[in-house]
Design a protein around this motif. Structure first.
Motif, PDB file in Angstrom:
ATOM      1  N   ALA A 305      28.495  35.573  69.211  1.00 30.30           N
ATOM      2  CA  ALA A 305      27.242  35.779  70.053  1.00 30.30           C
ATOM      3  C   ALA A 305      27.642  36.841  70.755  1.00 30.30           C
ATOM      4  CB  ALA A 305      27.103  34.153  70.519  1.00 30.30           C
ATOM      5  N   ARG A 306      26.503  37.445  71.184  1.00 28.16           N
ATOM      6  CA  ARG A 306      26.423  38.699  72.153  1.00 28.16           C
ATOM      7  C   ARG A 306      25.033  38.573  72.825  1.00 28.16           C
ATOM      8  NH1 ARG A 306      29.389  44.404  70.939  1.00 28.16           N
ATOM      9  NH2 ARG A 306      31.158  43.379  70.531  1.00 28.16           N
ATOM     10  N   LEU A 307      25.227  39.073  74.349  1.00 31.72           N
ATOM     11  CA  LEU A 307      24.102  39.086  74.995  1.00 31.72           C
ATOM     12  C   LEU A 307      23.242  40.169  74.530  1.00 31.72           C
ATOM     13  CD1 LEU A 307      22.226  38.179  77.371  1.00 31.72           C
ATOM     14  CD2 LEU A 307      23.684  39.091  78.940  1.00 31.72           C
ATOM     15  N   MET A 308      22.338  40.164  73.682  1.00 31.56           N
ATOM     16  CA  MET A 308      21.583  41.180  73.018  1.00 31.56           C
ATOM     17  C   MET A 308      20.781  42.048  74.128  1.00 31.56           C
ATOM     18  SD  MET A 308      22.612  41.062  70.413  1.00 31.56           S
ATOM     19  CE  MET A 308      21.919  42.343  69.432  1.00 31.56           C
ATOM     20  N   GLY A 309      20.692  43.305  74.036  1.00 33.13           N
ATOM     21  CA  GLY A 309      19.969  43.899  75.389  1.00 33.13           C
ATOM     22  C   GLY A 309      20.806  44.360  76.512  1.00 33.13           C
ATOM     23  N   PHE A 310      22.209  43.891  76.148  1.00 36.33           N
ATOM     24  CA  PHE A 310      23.337  44.275  77.234  1.00 36.33           C
ATOM     25  C   PHE A 310      24.185  45.186  76.516  1.00 36.33           C
ATOM     26  CE2 PHE A 310      23.562  42.267  81.384  1.00 36.33           C
ATOM     27  CZ  PHE A 310      22.423  42.049  81.712  1.00 36.33           C
ATOM     28  N   GLY A 311      24.850  46.106  77.335  1.00 35.74           N
ATOM     29  CA  GLY A 311      25.998  47.005  76.799  1.00 35.74           C
ATOM     30  C   GLY A 311      25.572  48.071  76.151  1.00 35.74           C
ATOM     31  N   HIS A 312      26.330  49.048  76.114  1.00 33.34           N
ATOM     32  CA  HIS A 312      25.916  50.321  75.559  1.00 33.34           C
ATOM     33  C   HIS A 312      27.213  51.069  75.371  1.00 33.34           C
ATOM     34  CE1 HIS A 312      24.040  54.191  74.686  1.00 33.34           C
ATOM     35  NE2 HIS A 312      23.246  53.476  74.510  1.00 33.34           N
ATOM     36  N   ARG A 313      27.578  51.639  74.269  1.00 37.51           N
ATOM     37  CA  ARG A 313      28.684  52.559  73.907  1.00 37.51           C
ATOM     38  C   ARG A 313      28.816  53.507  75.076  1.00 37.51           C
ATOM     39  NH1 ARG A 313      31.625  54.093  69.552  1.00 37.51           N
ATOM     40  NH2 ARG A 313      31.708  51.686  69.297  1.00 37.51           N
ATOM     41  N   VAL A 314      27.717  54.173  75.504  1.00 32.35           N
ATOM     42  CA  VAL A 314      27.849  55.250  76.393  1.00 32.35           C
ATOM     43  C   VAL A 314      27.706  54.939  77.865  1.00 32.35           C
ATOM     44  CG1 VAL A 314      26.998  57.407  76.939  1.00 32.35           C
ATOM     45  CG2 VAL A 314      27.358  56.961  74.708  1.00 32.35           C
ATOM     46  N   SER A 362      33.125  43.171  84.559  1.00 30.85           N
ATOM     47  CA  SER A 362      34.518  43.824  84.367  1.00 30.85           C
ATOM     48  C   SER A 362      34.415  44.534  83.300  1.00 30.85           C
ATOM     49  CB  SER A 362      35.379  42.726  84.375  1.00 30.85           C
ATOM     50  OG  SER A 362      35.250  41.984  83.191  1.00 30.85           O
ATOM     51  N   ARG A 363      33.580  44.491  82.377  1.00 32.26           N
ATOM     52  CA  ARG A 363      33.373  45.245  80.965  1.00 32.26           C
ATOM     53  C   ARG A 363      32.168  46.185  81.026  1.00 32.26           C
ATOM     54  NH1 ARG A 363      35.008  40.308  79.503  1.00 32.26           N
ATOM     55  NH2 ARG A 363      36.646  40.143  78.067  1.00 32.26           N
ATOM     56  N   LYS A 364      31.718  46.248  82.371  1.00 29.58           N
ATOM     57  CA  LYS A 364      30.596  47.154  82.453  1.00 29.58           C
ATOM     58  C   LYS A 364      29.343  46.956  81.563  1.00 29.58           C
ATOM     59  CE  LYS A 364      33.391  50.496  85.020  1.00 29.58           C
ATOM     60  NZ  LYS A 364      34.243  51.750  85.009  1.00 29.58           N
ATOM     61  N   PRO A 367      21.989  46.018  81.371  1.00 32.81           N
ATOM     62  CA  PRO A 367      20.746  46.048  80.513  1.00 32.81           C
ATOM     63  C   PRO A 367      20.525  47.195  80.033  1.00 32.81           C
ATOM     64  CG  PRO A 367      20.297  44.864  82.633  1.00 32.81           C
ATOM     65  CD  PRO A 367      21.679  45.502  82.769  1.00 32.81           C
ATOM     66  N   ASN A 368      20.351  47.326  78.534  1.00 30.47           N
ATOM     67  CA  ASN A 368      19.981  48.739  78.004  1.00 30.47           C
ATOM     68  C   ASN A 368      18.368  48.691  77.922  1.00 30.47           C
ATOM     69  OD1 ASN A 368      19.495  47.439  75.384  1.00 30.47           O
ATOM     70  ND2 ASN A 368      21.634  47.043  75.212  1.00 30.47           N
ATOM     71  N   VAL A 369      17.989  49.780  77.077  1.00 30.32           N
ATOM     72  CA  VAL A 369      16.591  49.896  77.055  1.00 30.32           C
ATOM     73  C   VAL A 369      15.704  48.803  76.340  1.00 30.32           C
ATOM     74  CG1 VAL A 369      16.874  51.195  74.980  1.00 30.32           C
ATOM     75  CG2 VAL A 369      14.735  51.769  76.333  1.00 30.32           C
TER      76      VAL A 369
HETATM   77  N1  ACO Z   1      27.589  40.558  75.187  1.00 30.51           N
HETATM   78  C1  ACO Z   1      28.546  40.269  75.229  1.00 30.51           C
HETATM   79  N2  ACO Z   1      29.820  40.784  75.195  1.00 30.51           N
HETATM   80  C2  ACO Z   1      29.863  42.341  74.833  1.00 30.51           C
HETATM   81  C3  ACO Z   1      28.564  42.768  74.535  1.00 30.51           C
HETATM   82  C4  ACO Z   1      27.221  41.972  74.836  1.00 30.51           C
HETATM   83  N3  ACO Z   1      26.145  42.486  74.458  1.00 30.51           N
HETATM   84  N4  ACO Z   1      28.474  44.324  74.468  1.00 30.51           N
HETATM   85  C5  ACO Z   1      29.941  44.363  74.399  1.00 30.51           C
HETATM   86  N5  ACO Z   1      30.608  43.198  74.610  1.00 30.51           N
HETATM   87  C6  ACO Z   1      31.944  42.977  75.039  1.00 30.51           C
HETATM   88  C7  ACO Z   1      32.792  43.148  73.717  1.00 30.51           C
HETATM   89  O1  ACO Z   1      33.063  41.887  73.064  1.00 30.51           O
HETATM   90  C8  ACO Z   1      34.232  43.505  74.127  1.00 30.51           C
HETATM   91  O2  ACO Z   1      34.731  42.738  74.782  1.00 30.51           O
HETATM   92  P1  ACO Z   1      36.566  42.568  74.698  1.00 30.51           P
HETATM   93  O3  ACO Z   1      37.050  43.723  75.091  1.00 30.51           O
HETATM   94  O4  ACO Z   1      36.754  41.255  75.206  1.00 30.51           O
HETATM   95  O5  ACO Z   1      36.624  42.379  73.118  1.00 30.51           O
HETATM   96  C9  ACO Z   1      33.627  44.606  75.216  1.00 30.51           C
HETATM   97  O6  ACO Z   1      32.644  44.283  75.644  1.00 30.51           O
HETATM   98  C10 ACO Z   1      33.510  45.894  74.425  1.00 30.51           C
HETATM   99  O7  ACO Z   1      32.413  45.915  73.526  1.00 30.51           O
HETATM  100  P2  ACO Z   1      32.460  46.732  72.222  1.00 30.51           P
HETATM  101  O8  ACO Z   1      31.812  46.235  71.048  1.00 30.51           O
HETATM  102  O9  ACO Z   1      33.864  47.470  72.223  1.00 30.51           O
HETATM  103  O10 ACO Z   1      31.482  47.746  72.848  1.00 30.51           O
HETATM  104  P3  ACO Z   1      30.678  48.992  71.891  1.00 30.51           P
HETATM  105  O11 ACO Z   1      30.630  50.283  72.388  1.00 30.51           O
HETATM  106  O12 ACO Z   1      31.362  49.322  70.491  1.00 30.51           O
HETATM  107  O13 ACO Z   1      29.354  48.283  71.615  1.00 30.51           O
HETATM  108  C11 ACO Z   1      26.943  47.937  71.668  1.00 30.51           C
HETATM  109  C12 ACO Z   1      28.154  48.896  72.039  1.00 30.51           C
HETATM  110  C13 ACO Z   1      26.967  47.837  70.040  1.00 30.51           C
HETATM  111  C14 ACO Z   1      25.597  48.151  72.065  1.00 30.51           C
HETATM  112  C15 ACO Z   1      27.374  46.500  72.201  1.00 30.51           C
HETATM  113  O14 ACO Z   1      27.395  46.586  73.598  1.00 30.51           O
HETATM  114  C16 ACO Z   1      26.486  45.511  71.588  1.00 30.51           C
HETATM  115  O15 ACO Z   1      26.437  44.735  70.545  1.00 30.51           O
HETATM  116  N6  ACO Z   1      25.379  45.289  72.623  1.00 30.51           N
HETATM  117  C17 ACO Z   1      24.322  44.101  72.097  1.00 30.51           C
HETATM  118  C18 ACO Z   1      23.449  44.822  71.233  1.00 30.51           C
HETATM  119  C19 ACO Z   1      22.407  45.928  71.975  1.00 30.51           C
HETATM  120  O16 ACO Z   1      21.667  45.372  72.845  1.00 30.51           O
HETATM  121  N7  ACO Z   1      22.444  46.990  71.343  1.00 30.51           N
HETATM  122  C20 ACO Z   1      21.265  48.173  71.749  1.00 30.51           C
HETATM  123  C21 ACO Z   1      22.050  49.387  72.194  1.00 30.51           C
HETATM  124  S1  ACO Z   1      20.987  50.381  72.782  1.00 30.51           S
HETATM  125  C22 ACO Z   1      20.207  51.110  71.409  1.00 30.51           C
HETATM  126  O17 ACO Z   1      20.774  51.334  70.354  1.00 30.51           O
HETATM  127  C23 ACO Z   1      18.963  51.479  71.477  1.00 30.51           C
END
Ligand code: ACO
Length: 435
Positions: A305-314, A362-364, A367-369
């Motif tokens: 499970a992931r918090l969708m709309g959160f996190g970004h590679r850059v 801690s994982r920075k 919210p993304n777009v």
């Molecule tokens: N929820 C919970 N945990 C997360 C999330 C999330 N949304 N995103 C990253 N993490 C955690 C990972 O589990 C990992 O934790 P760990 O170090 O304990 O294993 C750490 O943060 C790093 O995550 P990675 O998967 O290595 O980060 P990556 O840069 O490969 O992934 C991504 C980026 C795919 C966008 C990811 O953040 C994600 O799946 N987000 C949710 C989907 C999403 O919103 N995508 C839209 C992106 S924006 C766009 O495309 C328009």
């Protein structure tokens, strides 16, 4: 920059002996410099390993710049905030494609060029009948956009600059028509032909929402919101779908085929499919009181499970597009008279809790777009299955601009990554009776 500053020396120790190689450092106008490793294999006989390309530049580009730590996004040097507030999608499209903002005459000519190409070949209409009504519209998009190559044979010679110019117009102009028809087909309503007296965003809303039996009235606030959503999604440097378009294009494939490849890549929930996934997630959480349980599951990585709309590679800070999206969300809900939207309340509370939770901090993870775009689009009447389609409509100009830049780059070669092979070493075939 002096010569010393443009060269980096990397020393590698191999087999107990010191062997060194000089790697030229390519400076960017902003952002980190890039070590040119092209001669590494020839000099040292080794490749580099970077799955996901997190530390690898695959091309030189002048189009989009992102500073993920500071939360900065620039199109051709202009901040996204200024473009979203002051510009229009077609002006941004001109900028991305040509490198500069258009003057008044160039703007009129560009708009006219797009308008001239909004219709699709009438025969393409029949393609829709071949799809199931419940097909995902992204499946229809992959098929129909790819099929454009079968209709515009005069657009296939990618070495001709005029062909590249017309292909860009055709794609930007026709993708909204194809997308709106995918929606109309799914609900069994008649296809609405494009109206060239409307602006780009208004025409798209018209083709999505109008029916032949009623007069359609444009709502300028919703048109403006749509235009802004298109601007925010127009380009995002070398993301997965753009890299897919570049990789497909590096073989000399035609632009329609390349954009179809980009659409396929965008579809995934880790990329463009995230806005759809956000709404699904909010629906599953259901109520503010369920947020702690949900976040506990995310943090426990239960079932991935992931918090969708959160996190970004850059972005390791607030995605600047998310801020504008949040503001647009309030404007749209206000215009539609939606005072208390439970989804928005839930999203805001989820954001508040996540941003004060050490796991996300801690994982920075910010919210993304996509975190707010789904809420806006739902309020505007878009079904969730169309969210990613809308993203594809907006991103088409980014893809085609990046494709054009690549074709015009003299250092461009076919994209062909290497690998570290960890399979069996050479062995002899054993006939079936001996296995
Ligand atoms: N929820 C919970 N945990 C997360 C999330 C999330 N949304 N995103 C990253 N993490 C955690 C990972 O589990 C990992 O934790 P760990 O170090 O304990 O294993 C750490 O943060 C790093 O995550 P990675 O998967 O290595 O980060 P990556 O840069 O490969 O992934 C991504 C980026 C795919 C966008 C990811 O953040 C994600 O799946 N987000 C949710 C989907 C999403 O919103 N995508 C839209 C992106 S924006 C766009 O495309 C328009």
């Amino acid at each position: 920059m002096n010569d010393a500053a443009t060269r980096a020396k990397v020393t590698l120790t191999m087999d107990g002996s010191n062997r060194s190689v000089d790697l030229p450092l390519m400076p960017g106008t902003i952002g980190p410099a890039v070590a040119d490793i092209r001669k590494l294999y020839a000099d040292l006989g080794i490749f580099t390993y970077d799955p996901g390309y997190g530390g690898t530049a695959a091309c030189e580009s002048k189009i989009t710049y992102i500073d993920g730590d500071k939360g900065i996004l620039l199109y051709r040097g202009y901040p996204i905030e200024q473009l979203a507030e002051k510009s229009s999608f077609l002006e941004v499209a001109y900028l991305l494609l040509n490198g500069e903002l258009p003057n008044a005459a160039q703007r009129v000519e560009f708009d006219r060029g797009v308008v001239r190409h909004t219709m699709v070949h009438e025969q393409l209409r029949r393609f829709y009948d071949g799809f199931r009504r419940d097909a995902h519209p992204m499946a229809v998009m992959c098929g129909v956009v790819g099929a454009l190559s079968a209709f515009y044979h005069d657009s296939l010679d990618i070495n001709d600059p005029e062909v590249r110019r017309i292909s860009a117009f055709r794609l930007v102009a026709k993708v909204p028509t194809i997308a709106a028809w995918a929606y109309k087909y799914s609900i069994g309503e008649p296809f609405m032909y494009p109206r060239n007296d409307l602006g780009y965003a208004a025409n798209f809303l018209y083709m999505m929402n109008a029916v032949p039996t009623e007069r359609w009235v444009e709502n300028e606030i919703l048109t403006r919101a749509m235009d802004r959503i298109l601007i925010l999604h127009a380009d995002h440097e070398q993301n997965a779908s753009t890299s897919t378009v570049r990789l497909a294009g590096s073989t000399g494939a035609n632009p329609f085929a390349c954009i179809a490849a980009g659409i396929a890549s965008l579809w995934g929930p880790a990329h463009g499919g995230a806005n759809e996934a956000v709404l699904k997630m909010l629906g599953e959480i259901g109520h503010v009181k369920n947020i702690p349980d949900f976040l506990a599951r995310v943090k426990g990585k239960d079932g991935h499970a992931r918090l969708m709309g959160f996190g970004h590679r850059v972005y390791k800070n607030y995605d600047p597009r998310a801020k504008i999206m949040q503001q647009t969300c309030h404007e749209v809900l206000g215009e539609l008279g939606i005072k208390d939207d439970p989804l928005l309340d839930l999203a805001q509370e989820l954001e508040r809790i996540a941003l004060s939770d050490d796991y996300f901090v801690s994982r920075k993870l910010y919210p993304n777009v996509d975190f707010y775009s789904g809420i806006i689009l739902k309020a505007m009447g878009f079904p969730t299955s169309m969210f990613t389609v809308l993203f594809a409509v907006a991103r088409t100009i980014g893809w085609i601009s990046q494709w054009k830049e690549m074709i015009e780059d003299p250092s461009q070669r076919i994209g062909r990554p290497r690998q570290v092979y960890t399979g069996p070493v050479q062995r002899d075939y054993i006939p079936v009776e001996g296995r």
